[in-house]
Structures are given as C-alpha cells and as structure tokens.
Design an enzyme around this catalytic site. Structure first.
Site, mmCIF file in Angstrom:
data_model
loop_
_atom_site.group_PDB
_atom_site.id
_atom_site.type_symbol
_atom_site.label_atom_id
_atom_site.label_comp_id
_atom_site.label_asym_id
_atom_site.label_seq_id
_atom_site.Cartn_x
_atom_site.Cartn_y
_atom_site.Cartn_z
ATOM 1 N N ASN A 1 -0.980 0.509 12.533
ATOM 2 C CA ASN A 1 -0.956 1.047 11.312
ATOM 3 C C ASN A 1 -0.140 -0.128 10.232
ATOM 4 O O ASN A 1 0.039 -1.118 10.620
ATOM 5 C CB ASN A 1 -0.668 2.419 11.216
ATOM 6 N N ASN B 1 3.037 6.526 4.422
ATOM 7 C CA ASN B 1 3.062 6.950 3.047
ATOM 8 C C ASN B 1 2.709 8.578 2.850
ATOM 9 O O ASN B 1 2.671 9.035 1.824
ATOM 10 C CB ASN B 1 1.852 6.552 2.270
ATOM 11 N N THR B 2 3.030 9.235 3.900
ATOM 12 C CA THR B 2 3.065 10.854 3.915
ATOM 13 C C THR B 2 4.342 11.318 4.579
ATOM 14 O O THR B 2 4.661 10.829 5.627
ATOM 15 C CB THR B 2 1.941 11.500 4.735
ATOM 16 N N SER C 1 0.902 6.514 9.226
ATOM 17 C CA SER C 1 1.341 5.999 7.917
ATOM 18 C C SER C 1 2.485 6.294 7.375
ATOM 19 O O SER C 1 3.243 7.345 7.862
ATOM 20 C CB SER C 1 0.193 6.716 6.880
ATOM 21 N N LYS D 1 -3.563 6.201 16.631
ATOM 22 C CA LYS D 1 -3.110 5.020 15.856
ATOM 23 C C LYS D 1 -1.541 4.973 15.525
ATOM 24 O O LYS D 1 -1.085 5.835 15.012
ATOM 25 C CB LYS D 1 -3.740 5.124 14.470
ATOM 26 N N ASN E 1 0.887 -1.181 0.153
ATOM 27 C CA ASN E 1 -0.017 0.046 0.132
ATOM 28 C C ASN E 1 0.789 1.017 0.003
ATOM 29 O O ASN E 1 1.384 1.484 1.067
ATOM 30 C CB ASN E 1 -0.993 0.016 1.177
ATOM 31 N N PHE F 1 -2.773 8.791 1.306
ATOM 32 C CA PHE F 1 -4.375 9.415 1.726
ATOM 33 C C PHE F 1 -4.854 10.239 0.655
ATOM 34 O O PHE F 1 -5.196 11.423 0.653
ATOM 35 C CB PHE F 1 -3.833 10.674 2.670
#
Length: 301
Positions: free
Chosen positions: A275, A202-203, A200, A246, A129, A133
């Site tokens: 997460n 991914n940011t 996350s 989270k 993944n 976002f």
C-alpha cells in the site's frame, strides 16, 4: 496480439501533450484532473466502437499469469485508488491492463478527508495521497457491477475484476470485522478476488489491524464468510472467492514475517505488496522542501 501504438510514441504524446494538459485542468488541482480523467474514460468505455478504438491503440497485455486460480492475461493490472467506484469499468481492459482493482470501498458511503487532499510531487513524478477512502460504499459499487453484467468469472469487463475493501471511518475499531463483512456480502458473487485493506495511512487506527491478533480475527472472519457464500450460491463450482491482504511498506521485517504467517494460517490466498508509504525515501530534494510536512506518497509498485 492486436496491433497497438508503439510505447515510445505513447510516452512522447503523454509527455508532450497529455501531461501538460492534465496539469492545467482545474487550475492545477490534481484531484480535479483525476476526476476529469475518469469522466473521459467513462465516456470512452460506453460503446463498443469507442472501446475498440482504445483497444486498437493500447490493447497489448503480454505474458499470462496465474494467481490463486485466476488467469491474468498479463502481469500488469490497475491498482486500487484510481477508480474507486468502478466508473470507467469498461475502459480499463482496453488500455492494456490485465485486471483492475476498484476501491478501496467501505461498508458505508463516506466523503473522505477534507480537501485539498492530493498534491503533486512534480520533480519526483509522484503524488501525495490523503484521500481517506472517499467512495459511494460497497452496495453502490455492487449495483454498478451488477448493471454492467459483471459476475465472478464471466470476464464481462474484459478481464478479472477485484475490489479493495476497507473500514468505514466512523466505525469503531472493535466493530471493524462486521464492517468488512458487510462489504464482502455485497461483492463476493460479483468479483474475481477481494483485497483486505488494513494498511492505508489515511484512516485513523486502520494500520493497527495489521497486528497479529487483529489481523488473524479479520482474515479468518472474511475467509470463512467467503466459504459460506460460495456454498450457498450458484457459483459453488468456483469455490470461495480468493481473499488477499494488502500490507503497508513501512512494516519492520519482523512484522512482515508475522503478518505473512497470520495470513497463511487464516487461509488468505495471498498478500498484496504494498500500500501507500509514509516515508519520503526517493523524493527529489525540491519536493521535500516544498511539500506538505506529513506526506503519504505511493511506494513503487
């Protein structure tokens, strides 16, 4: 408890028919399959008759659980990431979930990372993944919940509703608190809980908000805002909306201890573990060999 299809039959149907069909959608593109699945579920959730069919087939939930003053009719809910913008809002409870967490949503709309950004790990039955976002923004999801008649505590979706909130990518880290507060103000009167996503991968820079000072400032601000909003609203009898944090599965134990202490001191209602991981532990060798070099696959939930 309503009658429902035997689990063995559901598993056999998915493995024999559903999974092969999904893997062919979009020429094998998992994101296309994901979006198509949401379209189907949105359609099934649009009318009472369709929802009744779903519930008849899949509507078992199990033993109730109480967390932070919220009554969940079973221990298994749908985590954030599947339905970021609450498109299939009315379908999820009919599939047997006890709650749903939409998002992660951000203070501003954003497209997410460039495609391709989702990859299958076939032998491991998992995915990589890198979505980033992608969502329509907190104001848009609030409007969708409003239109469906969802309000905090009214169970209009057939179960408790939570939303995971994160930082908009273009917002500087020093402005992150205000960005999160924007989402809180849009959603606080609609949802049964909010989850602060600081984990996350991914940011860029997001995980730095798990540091003690940064996390303390963020959680304090959001908990305080929830209290203010509760005092000013007609829902004051319910008290402030529960705020969960989270965390990432890749933290060292010392960092986990520190994060838990910070969350407790700041008034968070609980912690969501966990997460998405950056690790490859547990992947089948074939997936490690053929997969992208930088992976972020879901940790076991």
């Amino acid at each position: 408890m309503r009658p429902h299809l035997p689990a063995a039959l559901v598993d056999a149907a998915y493995d024999g028919v559903g999974r092969p069909a999904l893997f062919r959608i979009g020429g094998g593109d998992p994101e296309v399959a994901h979006e198509t699945t949401l379209d189907w579920l949105t359609w099934w959730g649009r009318t009472p008759a369709r929802r009744a069919i779903l519930e008849l087939a899949f509507g078992s939930r199990g033993r109730p659980v109480d967390v932070a003053g919220i009554r969940f009719e079973g221990p298994v809910g749908l985590a954030a990431g599947m339905d970021k913008d609450a498109r299939a809002l009315m379908a999820w409870s009919r599939l047997g979930f006890s709650h749903v967490e939409f998002g992660t949503v951000t203070g501003r709309p954003q497209p997410g990372n460039p495609k391709p950004r989702m990859f299958r790990l076939r032998d491991s039955r998992g995915v990589i993944n890198r979505m980033g976002f992608n969502n329509a923004g907190a104001e848009a999801i609030a409007a969708r919940l409003e239109l469906a008649g969802v309000r905090r505590g009214n169970l209009a979706a057939g179960m408790p509703v939570g939303v995971s909130i994160g930082k908009t990518k273009v917002v500087a880290l020093e402005d992150a608190v205000e960005d999160y507060l924007s989402s809180v103000r849009h959603l606080v009167h609609l949802v049964d809980y909010l989850a602060i996503n600081v984990s996350s991968p991914n940011t860029p820079g997001l995980r730095s908000l798990q540091g003690a000072d940064e996390l303390s400032a963020l959680v304090h601000a959001l908990v305080d805002e929830a209290a203010v909003q509760a005092e000013e609203s007609s829902q004051s009898v319910l008290g402030p909306v529960p705020i969960f944090v989270k965390i990432a599965p890749d933290l060292e134990w010392s960092a986990i201890d520190e994060a838990l202490a910070v969350c407790e001191a700041a008034g968070a209602s609980g912690v969501i573990a966990t997460n998405t991981t950056l690790g490859r532990n547990g992947l089948a060798p074939a997936d490690v060999a053929r997969g992208p070099k930088r992976v972020a696959c879901p940790a076991p939930r």
